[in-house]
Design a protein around this motif. Structure first.
Motif, mmCIF file in Angstrom:
data_model
loop_
_atom_site.group_PDB
_atom_site.id
_atom_site.type_symbol
_atom_site.label_atom_id
_atom_site.label_comp_id
_atom_site.label_asym_id
_atom_site.label_seq_id
_atom_site.Cartn_x
_atom_site.Cartn_y
_atom_site.Cartn_z
ATOM 1 N N LEU A 191 0.829 -1.200 0.000
ATOM 2 C CA LEU A 191 0.000 0.000 0.000
ATOM 3 C C LEU A 191 0.864 1.251 0.000
ATOM 4 C CD1 LEU A 191 -2.984 0.911 0.142
ATOM 5 C CD2 LEU A 191 -2.760 0.910 2.629
ATOM 6 N N ASP A 192 1.913 1.267 0.851
ATOM 7 C CA ASP A 192 2.832 2.404 0.886
ATOM 8 C C ASP A 192 3.526 2.597 -0.459
ATOM 9 O OD1 ASP A 192 2.242 2.855 3.536
ATOM 10 O OD2 ASP A 192 4.027 1.844 4.319
ATOM 11 N N LYS A 193 3.843 1.477 -1.110
ATOM 12 C CA LYS A 193 4.551 1.535 -2.391
ATOM 13 C C LYS A 193 3.640 1.959 -3.534
ATOM 14 C CE LYS A 193 7.511 -1.338 -5.345
ATOM 15 N NZ LYS A 193 7.985 -2.707 -5.652
ATOM 16 N N GLY A 194 2.331 1.795 -3.334
ATOM 17 C CA GLY A 194 1.385 2.117 -4.393
ATOM 18 C C GLY A 194 1.036 0.934 -5.261
ATOM 19 N N ASP A 195 1.432 -0.279 -4.837
ATOM 20 C CA ASP A 195 1.057 -1.500 -5.552
ATOM 21 C C ASP A 195 -0.283 -1.994 -5.000
ATOM 22 O OD1 ASP A 195 3.370 -1.364 -6.974
ATOM 23 O OD2 ASP A 195 4.426 -2.945 -5.883
ATOM 24 N N TYR A 196 -1.351 -1.356 -5.451
ATOM 25 C CA TYR A 196 -2.657 -1.567 -4.828
ATOM 26 C C TYR A 196 -3.231 -2.960 -5.083
ATOM 27 C CZ TYR A 196 -2.381 3.462 -4.157
ATOM 28 O OH TYR A 196 -1.981 4.716 -3.784
ATOM 29 N N ALA A 197 -2.996 -3.519 -6.264
ATOM 30 C CA ALA A 197 -3.528 -4.851 -6.556
ATOM 31 C C ALA A 197 -2.895 -5.895 -5.633
ATOM 32 C CB ALA A 197 -3.279 -5.206 -8.014
ATOM 33 N N ASP A 198 -1.571 -5.794 -5.433
ATOM 34 C CA ASP A 198 -0.894 -6.731 -4.536
ATOM 35 C C ASP A 198 -1.343 -6.519 -3.094
ATOM 36 O OD1 ASP A 198 0.603 -8.046 -6.492
ATOM 37 O OD2 ASP A 198 2.202 -6.559 -6.420
ATOM 38 N N ALA A 199 -1.541 -5.264 -2.712
ATOM 39 C CA ALA A 199 -2.019 -4.972 -1.356
ATOM 40 C C ALA A 199 -3.403 -5.576 -1.149
ATOM 41 C CB ALA A 199 -2.060 -3.460 -1.129
ATOM 42 N N CYS A 227 -11.011 -1.612 2.363
ATOM 43 C CA CYS A 227 -11.759 -0.425 1.928
ATOM 44 C C CYS A 227 -10.804 0.704 1.547
ATOM 45 C CB CYS A 227 -12.693 0.035 3.050
ATOM 46 S SG CYS A 227 -14.070 -1.100 3.385
ATOM 47 N N LEU A 228 -9.715 0.847 2.324
ATOM 48 C CA LEU A 228 -8.752 1.902 2.031
ATOM 49 C C LEU A 228 -8.076 1.670 0.684
ATOM 50 C CD1 LEU A 228 -7.086 4.386 2.824
ATOM 51 C CD2 LEU A 228 -5.543 2.861 4.083
ATOM 52 N N VAL A 229 -7.643 0.446 0.433
ATOM 53 C CA VAL A 229 -6.959 0.184 -0.829
ATOM 54 C C VAL A 229 -7.935 0.310 -2.006
ATOM 55 C CG1 VAL A 229 -7.272 -2.347 -0.930
ATOM 56 C CG2 VAL A 229 -5.226 -1.303 -1.918
ATOM 57 N N ALA A 230 -9.202 -0.048 -1.798
ATOM 58 C CA ALA A 230 -10.181 0.108 -2.876
ATOM 59 C C ALA A 230 -10.398 1.577 -3.196
ATOM 60 C CB ALA A 230 -11.508 -0.551 -2.448
ATOM 61 N N ALA A 231 -10.429 2.401 -2.148
ATOM 62 C CA ALA A 231 -10.611 3.841 -2.356
ATOM 63 C C ALA A 231 -9.428 4.427 -3.131
ATOM 64 C CB ALA A 231 -10.740 4.540 -1.006
ATOM 65 N N ARG A 232 -8.236 3.989 -2.799
ATOM 66 C CA ARG A 232 -7.053 4.513 -3.499
ATOM 67 C C ARG A 232 -6.991 4.023 -4.939
ATOM 68 N NH1 ARG A 232 -2.088 4.695 0.910
ATOM 69 N NH2 ARG A 232 -3.217 5.881 2.504
ATOM 70 N N MET A 233 -7.448 2.798 -5.185
ATOM 71 C CA MET A 233 -7.493 2.289 -6.545
ATOM 72 C C MET A 233 -8.499 3.092 -7.380
ATOM 73 S SD MET A 233 -7.319 -1.832 -5.808
ATOM 74 C CE MET A 233 -7.176 -2.405 -7.503
#
Length: 237
Positions: A191-199, A227-233
């Motif tokens: 998530l910090d790296k911005g690799d949202y699919a892997d997160a 939910c957080l990673v979905a929002a960022r995606m």
């Protein structure tokens, strides 16, 4: 815990032989810590310190003292605990058998008070020592903290290499809760790296494991991460 208390009651009425009162209190301290009762663990540590005799070694004294200080930190008194721990552990030599634990705890305290350079140096030493001694539990805990520090420095590849160790290790363990934690931790680095699919994949794996063991409290936290990673995606899209 009940058995240890029973043994302590015997020593109180003059029992001879077996473990000393201070050693029994150290065992009680560990039992309470493992049960998550930090206040009771701290009390047991204080009672153990008071019960020390000339037959108890320096190692037991240090164990009681330093663990008691860590319990203070876990109850929120972090600045005070950091100062106390530094003072109490200042004389621990490079050949001390508990050096790896001291370095790990001190590194964690320095991380909590935002002394990141000190935290990195001590945690890296703890990680390397634990690896050399094949003390996997300490190595993995130190590795997670080191990974978190690397991630904050933007060293994501180094952080993920350490996080991968936890996932690989606990994948062969029956402790599903620890594998769930390892996925959750690695997901945070993705998530910090911005690799949202892997997160998202790691958070989903963590949630699936928690569902299998019925830990609803931890499930709610993992769901928040999803939910957080979905929002960022969605923001990226």
């Amino acid at each position: 815990i009940a058995l240890i208390k029973a043994e302590l009651s015997k020593t109180a009425v003059g029992s001879v032989g077996g473990a000393s009162s201070a050693h029994l209190y150290a065992m009680l301290m560990d039992a309470y810590e493992n049960a998550g009762d930090m206040a009771a663990a701290q009390d047991a540590a204080a009672r153990g310190m008071a019960a020390l005799s000339t037959t108890d070694g320096k190692g037991l004294q240090r164990r009681l003292q330093l663990t008691g200080i860590m319990m203070t930190a876990l109850q929120g008194q972090i600045q005070r605990a950091t100062v106390q721990y530094e003072q109490a552990s200042a004389g621990v030599g490079d050949d001390a058998p508990d050096l790896v634990c001291v370095l790990g705890d001190r590194g964690y305290l320095h991380y909590l008070v935002d002394r990141k350079l000190d935290a990195t140096v001590e945690t890296l030493r703890a990680y390397r020592l634990a690896k050399g001694y094949h003390r996997d539990g300490i190595r993995l805990m130190a590795g997670q903290l080191l990974a978190r520090l690397y991630s904050q420095y933007g060293l994501y590849d180094e952080a993920l290499a350490l996080a991968n160790e936890g996932v690989a290790f606990y994948a062969h363990s029956p402790q599903k809760d620890l594998l769930s934690d390892a996925y959750l931790f690695r997901g945070d680095i993705f998530l910090d790296k911005g690799d949202y699919a892997d997160a998202q994949t790691d958070f989903a794996n963590s949630r699936m494991l928690l569902e299998s063991i019925g830990d609803r409290h931890a499930q709610s936290y993992t769901q928040e991460r999803l939910c957080l990673v979905a929002a960022r995606m969605n923001q990226r899209a």
